[in-house]
Write a protein that holds these residues in place. Structure first.
Motif, PDB file in Angstrom:
ATOM      1  N   UNK A   1      -3.831   3.034   3.018  1.00 16.45           N
ATOM      2  CA  UNK A   1      -2.962   3.146   1.856  1.00 16.45           C
ATOM      3  C   UNK A   1      -2.272   4.501   1.873  1.00 16.45           C
ATOM      4  N   UNK A   2      -1.011   4.515   1.447  1.00 17.50           N
ATOM      5  CA  UNK A   2      -0.274   5.771   1.422  1.00 17.50           C
ATOM      6  C   UNK A   2       0.664   5.805   0.212  1.00 17.50           C
ATOM      7  N   UNK A   3       0.772   6.983  -0.384  1.00 17.55           N
ATOM      8  CA  UNK A   3       1.715   7.204  -1.488  1.00 17.55           C
ATOM      9  C   UNK A   3       3.073   7.469  -0.866  1.00 17.55           C
ATOM     10  N   UNK A   4       3.890   6.434  -0.791  1.00 13.51           N
ATOM     11  CA  UNK A   4       5.078   6.514   0.064  1.00 13.51           C
ATOM     12  C   UNK A   4       6.124   7.510  -0.426  1.00 13.51           C
ATOM     13  N   UNK A   5       6.330   7.602  -1.729  1.00 12.22           N
ATOM     14  CA  UNK A   5       7.352   8.538  -2.192  1.00 12.22           C
ATOM     15  C   UNK A   5       6.971   9.978  -1.900  1.00 12.22           C
ATOM     16  N   UNK A   6       5.692  10.265  -1.955  1.00 10.45           N
ATOM     17  CA  UNK A   6       5.252  11.640  -1.767  1.00 10.45           C
ATOM     18  C   UNK A   6       5.232  12.033  -0.299  1.00 10.45           C
ATOM     19  N   UNK A   7       4.921  11.108   0.595  1.00  7.12           N
ATOM     20  CA  UNK A   7       4.935  11.493   2.009  1.00  7.12           C
ATOM     21  C   UNK A   7       6.317  11.314   2.619  1.00  7.12           C
TER      22      UNK A   7
END
Lengths: 418, 418
Positions: free
Chosen positions: B245-251
């Motif tokens: 899972x990844x926080x897409x806007x932040x990365x």
């Protein structure tokens, strides 16, 4: 400030009462969900819950600014400060964002929510590289000891071949510029591949240096995928380049930090895309917060728009942004604010009066290249305008015996309706 | 659509007339600046200028939505389509964004500007990895052949130690969940370091599998710096994990693409932070555009919020988002829309009716864990609700002889005021 808590400041709007809304924000971003769960012990709450530090009512009444909110009461606007245990979050910037911003923008309890300020524990300064050059280091690399670093943008933004770009860069360097940058629209396209453009521009700058004895900073736009940016940063250093430009919002804060760790050159942070995150006053982020994150990640120069710009932004907002960039923070040095957008000799005195320093980059596109007597006269007009500003001499008085400045004022005053 | 041009659709608001505003947008994002320059030849214009493809007036009148705009005329709102030569831009997503979005949000000529749709040349599909699993591949990895993939979120979001998280994950797996995810607030903190949590959860899932015979997908939140995410993706695969899972806007989009290239597992894209980019209707981006970029970069699962959610978003917007995610695009497969936010058995039938498929993830936090008879009953209640929906049986009729469902409806109906 407590050294183990992250403090975040917001402007919010709500119809459930500011106190209740602040509590909902704290719950959503730490231990709560929409219904009480078995695992939520008092001990867990005490140690891990976000805390509402302060709530200040600013005004009441009117319609909700954003749709989709619920609440029985009158619309209230005010300031809220929350704090979060560092222990919950760690120091990675993406996870900081998930905590202090993240889902807050979507809360039904709020009809307006903007992150306005952020105070970070010292651990953030230790965990992140920060600017490698900052304002002082950039002056050294650019060999500009006093006065602003005067720059321009390669224009037209698109359509020039690498060779044409190199010839233009040569002309601009001969005209006496301290700094030349690619446009954000130009990075690596079939029409102007990155490496060809880099080489052509560096050759152009070498040719100019044979005449002028110096080479300006050239911020080459290497925005792209992570591996591409790493390779390009190496390539620029190998070929003798001296500055990197990147579209920070598009590559992301993690991408910017990665570039910083792989580069030995100043990073020029272009903020295109920023408007979407800030233009509605009760949504998104203040520039103050965002530039802090970019600086932790490693930006040396940060675009702040300019006075009487071609964009929507009022001057007081531009000035506040520049001051934020100039403030040392998180153990890192002052960065360089970049003034740009319809800048010419015309705004120099007012810029200096508002910011109180010449530690800045002053970037003019048309304001240099469309000078009636050519780019060299354009550059001279900017220097003259700043000489006048720094000496406290009225611009028009100074223009009376400085024809380049006089011609610039005649051409550019009112060009943006400012 | 011409194969060598990028087409971008906008909703705009202006007081200078829609046609003039559209021309200003095209100029700003290709060959123009605020004043005509020597290098702007007709040939360069012909080949490189952005083109206004269409302008459609929707309404006239009222006040400007965003401040800082100028113009003499009445306020007009309408749709604009621009096209850009691929040759200007190349296929890197950061540079696509600089062109189709970038400075447009800041233009003085506009008091509203939202990017609503994007049609990309085939070159983009070839240049980017796209989803590695998509909807169909995720079903295989999760071993869920029919019906939605039923999931939950580790809650409380913060405060559990890795060991406690592992025990909770074991309980959830025993309860019969197909999918378990970290909260976006939990990635790598002093209190729950990434590797310890990963190992503890995988051990918990192994213990459960000894009883149940299967292991659910576990989307471990690896959001962080680029190198951290690469190392973590490797680690998850080595240790036998099955989802990231990844926080897409932040990365950032570049960060997401980088992760995709370094991973052999499905990527669960969490959209926290998204509200800031979309909640004001005349600013920012539509979800349709944004999910397209995430999918090109490699997201397999994309959060779309849920019906009667705890956030601001109306149901029709949620449904449009889910449909966009399910549409194959740019040569890539359908991705998995993730329904989440105050979901319970209560919304299943309406979700199926609105989306018309069970190719989705249905993620309930409190909706499972706060079921009065415990999480296992919570999971059964969701399955029963979907069984009813897929069979076309009224929810209350079905609940009459399914006590888990009956208890869920009694508990959760109206819990979010929906």
């Amino acid at each position: 400030m407590s050294s183990d808590r992250i403090h975040a400041h917001y402007v919010i709007e709500t119809s459930i009462g500011l106190e209740r809304a602040a509590a909902a924000m704290a719950g959503e971003q730490s231990t709560g969900t929409f219904i009480t769960l078995p695992g939520e012990t008092p001990e867990l709450h005490r140690r891990h819950a976000a805390r509402v530090e302060s709530v200040v009512l600013a005004e009441e009444g009117g319609e909700p600014s954003l749709s989709g909110s619920r609440g029985p009461g009158p619309v209230q606007r005010g300031e809220v400060e929350l704090s979060f245990p560092l222990e919950n979050v760690g120091t990675a910037l993406p996870n900081l964002l998930a905590t202090v911003a993240g889902n807050l923008f979507e809360l039904q309890q709020l009809s307006g929510i903007r992150l306005t300020d952020l105070e970070l524990p010292e651990a953030f300064g230790r965990a992140h590289p920060g600017p490698q050059f900052g304002a002082a280091g950039t002056r050294e690399v650019a060999d500009v000891r006093t006065g602003p670093i005067i720059g321009t943008i390669i224009k037209p933004s698109v359509g020039l071949t690498p060779e044409q770009t190199g010839v233009l860069a040569e002309d601009l360097a001969r005209a006496g510029l301290d700094f030349i940058k690619d446009d954000e629209l130009m990075a690596d396209s079939p029409h102007s591949p990155f490496e060809e453009r880099l080489d052509a521009v560096l050759r152009g700058l070498d040719r100019a240096a044979e005449v002028t004895g110096r080479r300006p900073l050239y911020a080459v736009n290497l925005s792209g995928d992570i591996d591409e940016m790493r390779r390009r940063a190496d390539l620029v250093a190998e070929r003798g380049g001296n500055c990197l430009m990147v579209s920070v919002n598009a590559v992301g804060i993690a991408g910017l930090r990665d570039l910083r760790l792989h580069s030995s050159l100043p990073i020029h942070a272009h903020r295109n895309g920023w408007g979407a995150m800030t233009r509605f006053p009760l949504l998104g982020y203040s520039y103050r917060v965002w530039q802090q994150l970019w600086r932790l990640a490693g930006a040396d120069h940060l675009h702040v728009n300019g006075l009487r710009n071609k964009f929507w932004e009022p001057d007081d907002s531009v000035v506040a942004s520049a001051r934020a960039v100039l403030e040392p923070i998180n153990g890192g040095p002052a960065a360089m604010p970049v003034f740009s957008s319809a800048q010419s000799a015309e705004q120099a005195a007012d810029t200096y009066a508002a910011v109180g320093t010449d530690d800045l980059m002053y970037v003019c596109g048309g304001g240099i290249m469309a000078h009636p007597d050519g780019p060299a006269a354009g550059v001279r007009s900017i220097r003259q305008a700043w000489d006048a500003a720094l000496a406290g001499i009225d611009l028009d008085t100074y223009a009376a015996d400085h024809p380049d400045l006089e011609a610039a004022l005649r051409t550019f005053r009112g060009a943006t309706g400012g």
